[in-house]
Scaffold this active site. Structure first.
Site, mmCIF file in Angstrom:
data_model
loop_
_atom_site.group_PDB
_atom_site.id
_atom_site.type_symbol
_atom_site.label_atom_id
_atom_site.label_comp_id
_atom_site.label_asym_id
_atom_site.label_seq_id
_atom_site.Cartn_x
_atom_site.Cartn_y
_atom_site.Cartn_z
ATOM 1 N N TYR A 1 -15.695 5.298 -4.785
ATOM 2 C CA TYR A 1 -16.811 4.405 -5.110
ATOM 3 C C TYR A 1 -18.040 5.268 -5.402
ATOM 4 O O TYR A 1 -17.932 6.305 -6.048
ATOM 5 C CB TYR A 1 -17.021 3.400 -3.967
ATOM 6 C CG TYR A 1 -17.863 2.217 -4.375
ATOM 7 C CD1 TYR A 1 -17.521 1.445 -5.489
ATOM 8 C CD2 TYR A 1 -19.000 1.885 -3.675
ATOM 9 C CE1 TYR A 1 -18.296 0.371 -5.880
ATOM 10 C CE2 TYR A 1 -19.786 0.802 -4.057
ATOM 11 C CZ TYR A 1 -19.431 0.044 -5.165
ATOM 12 O OH TYR A 1 -20.202 -1.010 -5.553
ATOM 13 N N LYS B 1 6.382 -15.191 -9.006
ATOM 14 C CA LYS B 1 6.547 -14.540 -10.311
ATOM 15 C C LYS B 1 6.032 -13.100 -10.235
ATOM 16 O O LYS B 1 6.637 -12.176 -10.789
ATOM 17 C CB LYS B 1 5.774 -15.330 -11.369
ATOM 18 C CG LYS B 1 6.158 -14.986 -12.812
ATOM 19 C CD LYS B 1 7.593 -15.376 -13.086
ATOM 20 C CE LYS B 1 7.965 -15.173 -14.548
ATOM 21 N NZ LYS B 1 7.626 -16.328 -15.376
#
Length: 754
Positions: free
Chosen positions: A39, A94
């Site tokens: 970060y 899925k």
């Protein structure tokens, strides 16, 4: 098919971390420096690079392997319009399939937008995050508009799998079925029962393959699509015919092909009887096909049939297509999924069905030989070759059609990368399951009055992998079955201490005494010890009243191992049994031995154990590549264990020259090919993916597997006893239901092999 209970499904989704997928970091994060790179301030550098060159987003972020599975919940499975939140379990599922079959990462996104324009704008707004978009469970006709617009307005692959998945798989099946029927696609009459998104996509793709529109007769709930009806949207494409009053039965008379994408029971035996010679019937409604498989096959010996179910031959399963289509599209950074790419997938799947099937696939489905024919013209979902047959075909089609932005130059290297993505880790347990289902065995559950054991027996029974025999106090076991609402009504429950088992107990005791009378047992002791369930269960296996036994969830390891050794004994030419654990990891299954039995084996004993472990590993359909571990690398340090392992390697090379084995070697070198090639290129393990590890003593083996199991996400199967004459396996103390079920499958397959 395995019986699925409502509560089991709810428990599966809610236990542990709710849901089926999670986000896992791919970079180090253990130090302040790591966090500063991940970060602020370090993250600014890739941001600036991407701002300079937008294509660098694929280099510095997960976009290149990230697909969005997006739905508004308006047509979820057969449940209808249940809304976006209720569709989330399906979308997560899925995502799970994308990951396990093609190593594609997924964010599932459920959008509260029934208005097509709002849905389109929402997807467009979030599209920069993703490398591809999989649309799911959106009702027709909105699904057509949404997909068409997004494909036109985005520059990443977009596919509505409900439409195209079934179309691609059924098209591959149709090509092969027509070849078996000796018919040409341009000549056949095709009747389609159903006119939803999937049906129309199927018919369009059949047309692309050569079927003539005038030969396609499509029926919706109101009848034949014809020029005499007012048809809207995509239905107009199939309104070629004038016979408004024609019905399904009339058109099926003399027809060559029936494709059912409607509902169960709409096709009768008489209709199938009326079809042309060598008729092709794809009854794809699920779970109840348009006509039951047995009913259809009973009226036509020349019938060529496929369904959407896994318990019949030739399953039209979308998982044969979508993971690998997106894999190929992502790997060349395709701008779209076009007709050429879909057709490439069709031909790749069709051609794969004609190739010789690997033994591991035949083994998984319990068939000695799977070959192209009427019962096998669509590949099996567990075929590991799908990823490196379909994905390259799709990638090549994207390149040839000009939509690929990062062409593949080395196809051999690409195929190797695809094979390495998954190894066979997620297939090992599935392979065990499939083989166990084909020939279930009688397994004694010696601790049936333990809830986890009883639940595992029920689960394995309902999966169809086992015929349980429950040992325990009958009243208690029946009480638990009732209390927890389990369906074990047809399962045998035996109590060795019960009066009704006295005759059997005395018979077992007599046989046991004959086995052990010169090993310190008296007849009185044999009678007494047979009341213990682990001895009683072992004698059931020994006498042929059962095929296998599992125990140990509530007992000490030695309390199970001792009866197994005293009653069953070792295989011919095996002096010592060994304990082996299997860890299911991303790099594939890892086999560890000995982890549970031998405290400090000699070099000769390690050599024998290594050979026996290799035999067992092969039964898992894995080619063993074996490292003998130590704190030393090829003589770099002295000491008893290092010298013992080096001696064991020498013995193995002399006695078992076909084994791929080397050592003594440290674990990090065995696991790291680059390290091994740099320092020890002479090793037999150089350029090998080592998967089997032999430890110098019980202490090191036991500590290693327990650390690995607790500190990683690896799933453990074991301990698997290696070298017993019949199938008895010991559970971990406190084993979970899932771990017990996996061990049941191991026990069943072991019994099959023996």
């Amino acid at each position: 098919m395995a019986k699925i209970r409502k509560q089991d499904a709810l428990d599966y989704h809610s236990q542990g971390k709710p849901g089926k997928i999670e986000v896992v970091p791919t970079k180090p994060y253990s130090s302040q420096r790591d966090l500063s790179l991940a970060y602020s301030p370090g993250v600014a550098e890739p941001c600036l690079k991407i701002a300079e060159n937008p294509e660098d987003v694929y280099k510095y972020t997960a976009k290149s392997n990230l697909v969005a599975v997006i739905s508004n919940g308006t047509a979820v499975l057969g449940l209808g319009d249940i809304g976006p939140a209720a569709s989330k379990p399906v979308m997560e599922g899925k995502g799970l399939l994308f990951k396990i079959f093609a190593d594609i990462d997924v964010f599932d996104i459920e959008v509260d937008a029934n208005d097509p324009e709002l849905f389109i704008q929402t997807v467009k707004a979030i599209a920069p995050t993703f490398g591809g978009i999989n649309l799911e469970d959106i009702k027709a006709p909105e699904a057509f508009l949404i997909e068409e617009r997004l494909k036109a307005e985005l520059d990443i692959p977009v596919m509505h799998d409900d439409q195209h998945g079934t179309a691609i798989i059924s098209s591959a099946g149709l090509l092969n079925a027509l070849e078996l029927a000796d018919k040409k696609i341009e000549d056949v009459k095709i009747v389609v029962s159903g006119a939803g998104a999937s049906a129309m996509s199927c018919a369009k793709l059949y047309n692309s393959l050569g079927a003539k529109m005038e030969n396609i007769f499509m029926f919706d709930s109101k009848g034949l699509l014809s020029r005499d009806r007012e048809l809207d949207g995509n239905k107009k494409l199939f309104g070629e015919h004038h016979e408004k009053t024609s019905d399904l039965a009339t058109e099926l008379a003399g027809a060559d092909v029936l494709v059912g994408l409607s509902r169960g029971g709409v096709v009768s035996k008489t209709m199938v009887k009326s079809m042309a010679d060598n008729p092709i019937v794809f009854a794809l409604a699920n779970p109840d096909p348009e006509i039951a498989y047995k009913d259809a096959m009973s009226v036509r010996e020349d019938l060529i049939m496929a369904t959407g179910r896994s318990d019949h031959p030739n399953q039209v399963n979308n998982v044969l297509g979508f993971p690998f289509i997106f894999r190929g599209a992502l790997d060349v950074r395709s701008k779209t999924i076009n007709e050429e790419m879909k057709l490439a997938a069709v031909y790749a799947i069709a051609n794969l069905a004609k190739e010789s099937v690997p033994e591991e696939v035949s083994e998984a489905y319990g068939e000695r030989s799977i070959s192209f024919g009427r019962d096998n013209f669509i590949p099996k979902p567990l075929d590991p070759r799908l990823i490196y047959h379909v994905a390259p075909a799709v990638a090549r089609a994207a390149m040839d059609s000009g939509v690929a932005r990062m062409p593949i130059k080395d196809w051999d290297a690409y195929e190797a990368t695809l094979k390495k993505r998954l190894g066979i880790d997620n297939k090992l347990v599935r392979g065990l399951t499939e083989k166990a289902e084909r020939n279930p065995k009688r397994v004694v559950f010696a601790e049936a009055d333990n809830y986890k054991t009883l639940k595992a027996a029920q689960t394995a029974y309902e999966e169809g992998v086992v015929i349980p025999i429950l040992l325990g106090r009958k009243e208690r076991v029946l009480g638990m079955i009732k209390e927890y609402n389990m369906d074990l009504s047809h399962v045998e429950i035996l109590d060795p201490k019960a009066p009704e088992e006295k005759e059997r107990l005395l018979r077992y005791a007599k046989d046991f005494f004959e086995l052990r009378k010169r090993k310190g047992f008296t007849e009185y002791e044999a009678n007494k010890i047979m009341r213990e369930r682990n001895y009683f269960g072992a004698m059931m296996v020994q006498s042929g009243d059962a095929d296998a036994m599992i125990s140990g969830a509530t007992r000490k390891y030695s309390d199970v191992l001792r009866p197994a050794l005293q009653v069953i004994g070792t295989q011919k030419d095996v002096d010592r049994v060994a304990g082996m654990y299997v860890l299911i990891t991303k790099r594939g299954p890892i086999f560890l031995a000995d982890t549970t039995v031998n405290f400090d084996p000699t070099a000769e004993e390690i050599a024998e154990m290594t050979n026996n472990v290799a035999k067992m590993v092969r039964k898992f359909k894995v080619n063993p590549k074996i490292a003998l571990l130590s704190y030393s690398n090829y003589g770099s340090a002295e000491g008893k264990d290092a010298e013992k392992m080096a001696k064991a390697v020498k013995i193995i090379h002399e006695k078992y020259p076909t084994l791929v084995v080397d050592g003594e070697v440290q674990a990090n070198f065995a696991l790291n090919n680059d390290l091994m090639n740099e320092k020890f290129p002479f090793s037999e393990l150089a350029n090998k993916e080592v998967n089997t590890f032999i430890f110098p003593n019980l202490s090191s083996g036991n500590i290693a597997y327990k650390l690995l199991q607790e500190m990683t996400d690896a799933e453990a199967i074991g301990p698997v006893l290696v070298g017993l004459r019949k199938s008895i396996h010991v559970l971990q103390l406190g084993a979970s239901v899932r771990e017990i079920v996996n061990m049941v499958k191991v026990a069943v397959v072991d019994a099959q092999n023996k």
